[in-house]
Design a protein around this motif. Structure first.
Motif, mmCIF file in Angstrom:
data_model
loop_
_atom_site.group_PDB
_atom_site.id
_atom_site.type_symbol
_atom_site.label_atom_id
_atom_site.label_comp_id
_atom_site.label_asym_id
_atom_site.label_seq_id
_atom_site.Cartn_x
_atom_site.Cartn_y
_atom_site.Cartn_z
ATOM 1 N N GLN A 1 0.826 -1.211 0.000
ATOM 2 C CA GLN A 1 0.000 0.000 0.000
ATOM 3 C C GLN A 1 0.861 1.263 0.000
ATOM 4 O O GLN A 1 0.581 2.239 -0.701
ATOM 5 N N THR A 2 1.918 1.248 0.801
ATOM 6 C CA THR A 2 2.789 2.424 0.913
ATOM 7 C C THR A 2 3.532 2.687 -0.394
ATOM 8 O O THR A 2 3.629 3.832 -0.842
ATOM 9 N N VAL A 3 4.051 1.621 -0.995
ATOM 10 C CA VAL A 3 4.769 1.763 -2.270
ATOM 11 C C VAL A 3 3.825 2.293 -3.350
ATOM 12 O O VAL A 3 4.161 3.226 -4.090
ATOM 13 N N GLU A 4 2.658 1.704 -3.438
ATOM 14 C CA GLU A 4 1.681 2.125 -4.453
ATOM 15 C C GLU A 4 1.272 3.586 -4.247
ATOM 16 O O GLU A 4 1.197 4.358 -5.203
ATOM 17 N N ALA A 5 1.012 3.963 -2.992
ATOM 18 C CA ALA A 5 0.572 5.321 -2.694
ATOM 19 C C ALA A 5 1.649 6.339 -3.053
ATOM 20 O O ALA A 5 1.353 7.392 -3.633
ATOM 21 N N CYS A 6 2.894 6.034 -2.712
ATOM 22 C CA CYS A 6 3.991 6.954 -3.028
ATOM 23 C C CYS A 6 4.150 7.114 -4.536
ATOM 24 O O CYS A 6 4.335 8.233 -5.037
ATOM 25 N N ALA A 7 4.058 6.012 -5.262
ATOM 26 C CA ALA A 7 4.185 6.074 -6.722
ATOM 27 C C ALA A 7 3.042 6.878 -7.333
ATOM 28 O O ALA A 7 3.253 7.707 -8.227
ATOM 29 N N GLU A 8 1.842 6.646 -6.833
ATOM 30 C CA GLU A 8 0.668 7.364 -7.353
ATOM 31 C C GLU A 8 0.775 8.871 -7.115
ATOM 32 O O GLU A 8 0.395 9.673 -7.969
ATOM 33 N N LEU A 9 1.304 9.254 -5.961
ATOM 34 C CA LEU A 9 1.413 10.669 -5.616
ATOM 35 C C LEU A 9 2.523 11.374 -6.396
ATOM 36 O O LEU A 9 2.449 12.575 -6.637
ATOM 37 N N GLY A 10 3.564 10.604 -6.737
ATOM 38 C CA GLY A 10 4.699 11.209 -7.433
ATOM 39 C C GLY A 10 5.934 11.353 -6.571
ATOM 40 O O GLY A 10 6.874 12.071 -6.934
ATOM 41 N N VAL A 11 5.957 10.675 -5.420
ATOM 42 C CA VAL A 11 7.151 10.662 -4.576
ATOM 43 C C VAL A 11 8.259 9.932 -5.342
ATOM 44 O O VAL A 11 8.031 8.852 -5.882
ATOM 45 N N LYS A 12 9.435 10.510 -5.380
ATOM 46 C CA LYS A 12 10.511 9.953 -6.206
ATOM 47 C C LYS A 12 11.352 8.898 -5.501
ATOM 48 O O LYS A 12 11.922 8.012 -6.144
ATOM 49 N N ASN A 13 11.447 8.989 -4.175
ATOM 50 C CA ASN A 13 12.302 8.055 -3.435
ATOM 51 C C ASN A 13 11.623 7.599 -2.149
ATOM 52 O O ASN A 13 11.157 8.426 -1.355
ATOM 53 N N LEU A 14 11.593 6.291 -1.953
ATOM 54 C CA LEU A 14 11.027 5.686 -0.744
ATOM 55 C C LEU A 14 12.019 4.663 -0.215
ATOM 56 O O LEU A 14 12.435 3.757 -0.943
ATOM 57 N N THR A 15 12.433 4.827 1.038
ATOM 58 C CA THR A 15 13.370 3.889 1.650
ATOM 59 C C THR A 15 12.719 3.233 2.858
ATOM 60 O O THR A 15 12.246 3.926 3.771
ATOM 61 N N LEU A 16 12.664 1.905 2.854
ATOM 62 C CA LEU A 16 12.022 1.142 3.918
ATOM 63 C C LEU A 16 13.068 0.410 4.758
ATOM 64 O O LEU A 16 13.937 -0.280 4.214
ATOM 65 N N TYR A 17 12.982 0.565 6.072
ATOM 66 C CA TYR A 17 13.888 -0.118 7.001
ATOM 67 C C TYR A 17 13.352 -1.530 7.194
ATOM 68 O O TYR A 17 12.488 -1.784 8.027
ATOM 69 N N ALA A 18 13.867 -2.463 6.404
ATOM 70 C CA ALA A 18 13.315 -3.814 6.372
ATOM 71 C C ALA A 18 13.969 -4.769 7.368
ATOM 72 O O ALA A 18 13.317 -5.663 7.916
ATOM 73 N N PHE A 19 15.290 -4.583 7.593
ATOM 74 C CA PHE A 19 15.995 -5.516 8.487
ATOM 75 C C PHE A 19 17.290 -4.843 8.928
ATOM 76 O O PHE A 19 18.122 -4.481 8.093
ATOM 77 N N SER A 20 17.444 -4.655 10.227
ATOM 78 C CA SER A 20 18.629 -3.960 10.738
ATOM 79 C C SER A 20 19.752 -4.935 11.082
ATOM 80 O O SER A 20 19.530 -6.149 11.193
ATOM 81 N N THR A 21 20.948 -4.398 11.276
ATOM 82 C CA THR A 21 22.072 -5.243 11.691
ATOM 83 C C THR A 21 21.778 -5.870 13.055
ATOM 84 O O THR A 21 22.215 -6.984 13.337
ATOM 85 N N GLU A 22 21.020 -5.154 13.885
ATOM 86 C CA GLU A 22 20.674 -5.671 15.217
ATOM 87 C C GLU A 22 19.629 -6.784 15.152
ATOM 88 O O GLU A 22 19.532 -7.605 16.078
#
Length: 246
Positions: A47-68
């Motif tokens: 949903q977040t990826v689709e919404a950002c693309a639809e709005l025209g946001v150029k860059n989205l970075t998701l914190y998927a898995f940390s070193t910790e």
């Protein structure tokens, strides 16, 4: 007027970062194992990826898995890695259909071979897409990133490639994992926690921070719109006064 219609296109954040928190608590509240929470969290990602693309946001970075996160129970880590592989396979068509380029940052060499292979296959297939760049922070820690940058710069100073007097923000930027990305404009964290958790410490120097109590699996497009609208209400001064901006 809907939330989406209230967003000003000319004032969109150029780069949004998201700390996707609360999968485990979401599952616990429902009497389920943590893995179910992670599985349901993939819906919020979509949903977040689709919404950002639809709005025209150029860059989205998701914190998927940390070193910790490697310190978590072995079964949970294995589940997360399997989920990552299956998600990449499922979402390749969505990325292609929406002209989204996939990228990844972090100590990627520490990922299991299967995950590493699948990740880079998708990165290769989407490399020419230009509508938006989706970056996954995997096995990522900002302190580790900064340490690596310092080591690389130190080597170049030692070999007379860089002069110490010439070290500035641009030199440091060039040696970070995010060298091809702009600074973060808006950082969102879900689940009610209000900390950065070692995420993009250099890159969020002037980011607007938005914290929400919503657990990540419940995060929808509407919640993203709320964060962007709040961002657009704020005055970004970058050290200047209001009078200087006007």
């Amino acid at each position: 007027m809907s939330l989406k219609e209230s967003i000003l296109e000319e004032r969109l954040p150029y780069h949004i970062g998201v700390i996707m928190d609360g999968n485990g608590r979401w599952a616990k509240q429902k009497g389920m194992i943590r893995a179910i929470g992670h599985e349901n969290g993939t819906k919020a990602v979509r949903q977040t990826v689709e919404a950002c693309a639809e709005l025209g946001v150029k860059n989205l970075t998701l914190y998927a898995f940390s070193t910790e996160n490697w310190k978590r129970p072995k079964l949970e880590v294995q589940t997360l890695m399997k989920l990552l592989v299956s998600s990449l396979k499922k979402e390749i068509k969505t990325l292609q259909d929406n002209n989204i380029k996939l990228s990844a940052i972090g100590s990627l060499h520490t990922l299991p071979k299967k995950v590493h292979k699948e990740l880079f296959e998708v990165i290769e297939k989407t490399k020419d897409n230009a509508r938006m760049t989706l970056t996954l922070a995997l096995s990522y820690g900002s302190r580790e990133e900064l340490i690596c940058a310092v080591k690389e710069i130190s080597k170049k100073v030692k070999n007379n490639i860089i002069s110490p007097e010439n070290i500035d923000e641009s030199i440091i930027n060039e040696h970070l994992y995010t060298q091809n990305l702009p600074d973060v404009d808006l950082l969102i964290r879900t689940s009610g926690e209000q900390r950065i958790s070692n995420f993009l410490l250099w890159q969020i120097a002037y980011a607007e921070l938005f914290f929400t109590d919503v657990l990540w699996p419940d995060f929808t497009k509407e919640h993203l719109y709320e964060a962007i609208i709040e961002y657009q209400k704020r005055e970004r001064r970058f050290g200047k006064t209001s009078e200087q901006l006007s």
